[in-house]
Design a protein around this motif. Structure first.
Motif, PDB file in Angstrom:
ATOM      1  N   GLY A   1       0.826  -1.189   0.000  1.00  0.00           N
ATOM      2  CA  GLY A   1       0.000   0.000   0.000  1.00  0.00           C
ATOM      3  C   GLY A   1       0.862   1.240   0.000  1.00  0.00           C
ATOM      4  O   GLY A   1       2.066   1.168   0.133  1.00  0.00           O
ATOM      5  N   PRO A   2       0.369   2.421  -0.181  1.00  0.00           N
ATOM      6  CA  PRO A   2      -1.041   2.709  -0.419  1.00  0.00           C
ATOM      7  C   PRO A   2      -1.464   2.525  -1.873  1.00  0.00           C
ATOM      8  O   PRO A   2      -2.641   2.571  -2.181  1.00  0.00           O
ATOM      9  N   ILE A   3      -0.516   2.299  -2.800  1.00  0.00           N
ATOM     10  CA  ILE A   3      -0.865   2.142  -4.211  1.00  0.00           C
ATOM     11  C   ILE A   3      -0.840   0.680  -4.632  1.00  0.00           C
ATOM     12  O   ILE A   3      -1.716   0.218  -5.347  1.00  0.00           O
ATOM     13  N   ASP A   4       0.159  -0.087  -4.199  1.00  0.00           N
ATOM     14  CA  ASP A   4       0.312  -1.485  -4.602  1.00  0.00           C
ATOM     15  C   ASP A   4       0.222  -2.414  -3.394  1.00  0.00           C
ATOM     16  O   ASP A   4       0.869  -2.170  -2.379  1.00  0.00           O
ATOM     17  N   TRP A   5      -0.558  -3.489  -3.553  1.00  0.00           N
ATOM     18  CA  TRP A   5      -0.691  -4.510  -2.519  1.00  0.00           C
ATOM     19  C   TRP A   5      -0.424  -5.863  -3.144  1.00  0.00           C
ATOM     20  O   TRP A   5      -0.649  -6.063  -4.342  1.00  0.00           O
ATOM     21  N   SER A   6       0.016  -6.830  -2.333  1.00  0.00           N
ATOM     22  CA  SER A   6       0.233  -8.173  -2.863  1.00  0.00           C
ATOM     23  C   SER A   6       0.104  -9.201  -1.752  1.00  0.00           C
ATOM     24  O   SER A   6       0.144  -8.868  -0.561  1.00  0.00           O
TER      25      SER A   6
ATOM     26  N   PRO B   1     -10.748   1.570  -5.668  1.00  0.00           N
ATOM     27  CA  PRO B   1     -10.860   0.863  -6.947  1.00  0.00           C
ATOM     28  C   PRO B   1      -9.462   0.609  -7.512  1.00  0.00           C
ATOM     29  O   PRO B   1      -8.577   1.440  -7.402  1.00  0.00           O
ATOM     30  N   GLY B   2      -9.290  -0.562  -8.091  1.00  0.00           N
ATOM     31  CA  GLY B   2      -7.987  -0.902  -8.641  1.00  0.00           C
ATOM     32  C   GLY B   2      -8.103  -2.027  -9.645  1.00  0.00           C
ATOM     33  O   GLY B   2      -9.202  -2.435 -10.031  1.00  0.00           O
ATOM     34  N   THR B   3      -6.952  -2.519 -10.055  1.00  0.00           N
ATOM     35  CA  THR B   3      -6.909  -3.670 -10.956  1.00  0.00           C
ATOM     36  C   THR B   3      -6.063  -4.758 -10.329  1.00  0.00           C
ATOM     37  O   THR B   3      -5.047  -4.475  -9.685  1.00  0.00           O
ATOM     38  N   ALA B   4      -6.493  -5.997 -10.527  1.00  0.00           N
ATOM     39  CA  ALA B   4      -5.787  -7.137  -9.968  1.00  0.00           C
ATOM     40  C   ALA B   4      -5.083  -7.897 -11.078  1.00  0.00           C
ATOM     41  O   ALA B   4      -5.561  -7.969 -12.209  1.00  0.00           O
ATOM     42  N   ALA B   5      -3.946  -8.458 -10.721  1.00  0.00           N
ATOM     43  CA  ALA B   5      -3.190  -9.319 -11.626  1.00  0.00           C
ATOM     44  C   ALA B   5      -2.582 -10.419 -10.768  1.00  0.00           C
ATOM     45  O   ALA B   5      -2.346 -10.228  -9.573  1.00  0.00           O
ATOM     46  N   GLY B   6      -2.345 -11.564 -11.368  1.00  0.00           N
ATOM     47  CA  GLY B   6      -1.750 -12.632 -10.583  1.00  0.00           C
ATOM     48  C   GLY B   6      -1.538 -13.898 -11.366  1.00  0.00           C
ATOM     49  O   GLY B   6      -1.767 -13.957 -12.579  1.00  0.00           O
TER      50      GLY B   6
ATOM     51  N   ALA C   1      -3.919   0.271  -7.103  1.00  0.00           N
ATOM     52  CA  ALA C   1      -5.008   1.240  -7.038  1.00  0.00           C
ATOM     53  C   ALA C   1      -4.984   2.137  -8.262  1.00  0.00           C
ATOM     54  O   ALA C   1      -3.918   2.530  -8.736  1.00  0.00           O
ATOM     55  N   VAL C   2      -6.141   2.434  -8.785  1.00  0.00           N
ATOM     56  CA  VAL C   2      -6.283   3.334  -9.925  1.00  0.00           C
ATOM     57  C   VAL C   2      -6.827   4.656  -9.382  1.00  0.00           C
ATOM     58  O   VAL C   2      -7.896   4.670  -8.780  1.00  0.00           O
ATOM     59  N   PRO C   3      -6.090   5.765  -9.570  1.00  0.00           N
ATOM     60  CA  PRO C   3      -6.590   7.038  -9.053  1.00  0.00           C
ATOM     61  C   PRO C   3      -7.962   7.388  -9.639  1.00  0.00           C
ATOM     62  O   PRO C   3      -8.245   7.107 -10.801  1.00  0.00           O
ATOM     63  N   GLU C   4      -8.787   8.005  -8.816  1.00  0.00           N
ATOM     64  CA  GLU C   4     -10.112   8.427  -9.262  1.00  0.00           C
ATOM     65  C   GLU C   4      -9.980   9.632 -10.189  1.00  0.00           C
ATOM     66  O   GLU C   4      -8.982  10.367 -10.144  1.00  0.00           O
TER      67      GLU C   4
END
Length: 164
Positions: free
Chosen positions: A34-39, A63-68, A137-140
Motif C-alpha cells: 500500500g497505499p498504491i500497490d498490494w500483494s 478501486p484498482g486492478t488485480a493481476a496474478g 489502485a487506480v486514481p479516481e
C-alpha cells in the motif's frame, strides 16, 4: 445380523467419506503493501480428489486492478488439474497441459473485499499449488482533475514571473 451391521458401516463410511474434506476455506487476510500497490502469496495442498478452495483478502478498498498467477507442476507424488477459477465472480482462464496447470490474469477490476475461488482435481498421494495476487489502485478522476489544476496553477505563476 452381521449383514445389517456391515450395511450400516458401509453407509456411514460412504457418508463420511464423501464429505468435502478436500476443500479449503482460507481465513480472511489483508494484502500487504500500500497505499498504491498490494500483494499476497497463497496456496495449499490436497489429497486425491476434487476440491474447491476459497481465499478472501482485504485491502484499502480503493478501486484498482488485480493481476496474478497460480500454478502446479506435477511431481512424482501427484498433480493438479484446475477446473475453474474466479476473482470476485469474474471468470479466470485456466490451462492444463499434462504436468503443468496454471492461471495467469491481469487487469481485473476490483474494489473492497476480494474473493478468489479455485476448483480442480488432485491426482496422486499429495499435490499442491501456489500463487500470487497483486492489486494496484487506480486514481479516481478527481485526482487527475486536481493534478491538472495544480499544473495549470504552476503554469500561471511561471508565466507571471516571466512577464515581470
Amino acid at each position: 445380523m452381521k449383514l445389517k451391521s456391515l450395511l450400516l458401516a458401509a453407509l456411514l463410511a460412504g457418508a463420511f467419506g464423501s464429505a468435502a474434506a478436500n476443500d479449503y476455506n482460507a481465513p480472511t487476510v489483508p494484502l500487504t503493501g500500500g497505499p498504491i500497490d498490494w500483494s499476497i502469496s497463497f496456496g495449499t495442498s490436497h489429497q486425491a480428489g476434487a476440491f474447491t478452495d476459497t481465499y478472501t483478502f482485504t485491502y484499502s478498498g480503493l478501486p484498482g486492478t488485480a493481476a496474478g498467477f497460480f500454478g502446479n507442476v506435477a511431481t512424482s507424488v501427484g498433480q493438479i488439474d484446475f477446473g475453474t477459477a474466479s476473482l470476485n465472480a469474474t471468470p479466470l482462464n485456466v490451462t492444463n497441459l499434462g504436468g503443468l496447470s496454471f492461471s495467469y490474469y491481469t487487469s481485473i477490476p476490483v474494489q473492497g473485499l476480494l474473493t478468489l475461488v479455485i476448483t480442480g482435481t488432485s491426482y496422486g498421494v499429495a499435490s499442491s499449488y501456489a500463487g500470487t495476487l497483486d492489486v494496484t489502485a487506480v486514481p479516481e478522476p478527481a485526482t487527475y482533475g486536481m493534478l491538472l489544476g495544480g499544473l495549470a496553477l504552476v503554469g500561471v505563476v511561471a508565466r507571471r514571473r516571466k512577464l515581470s
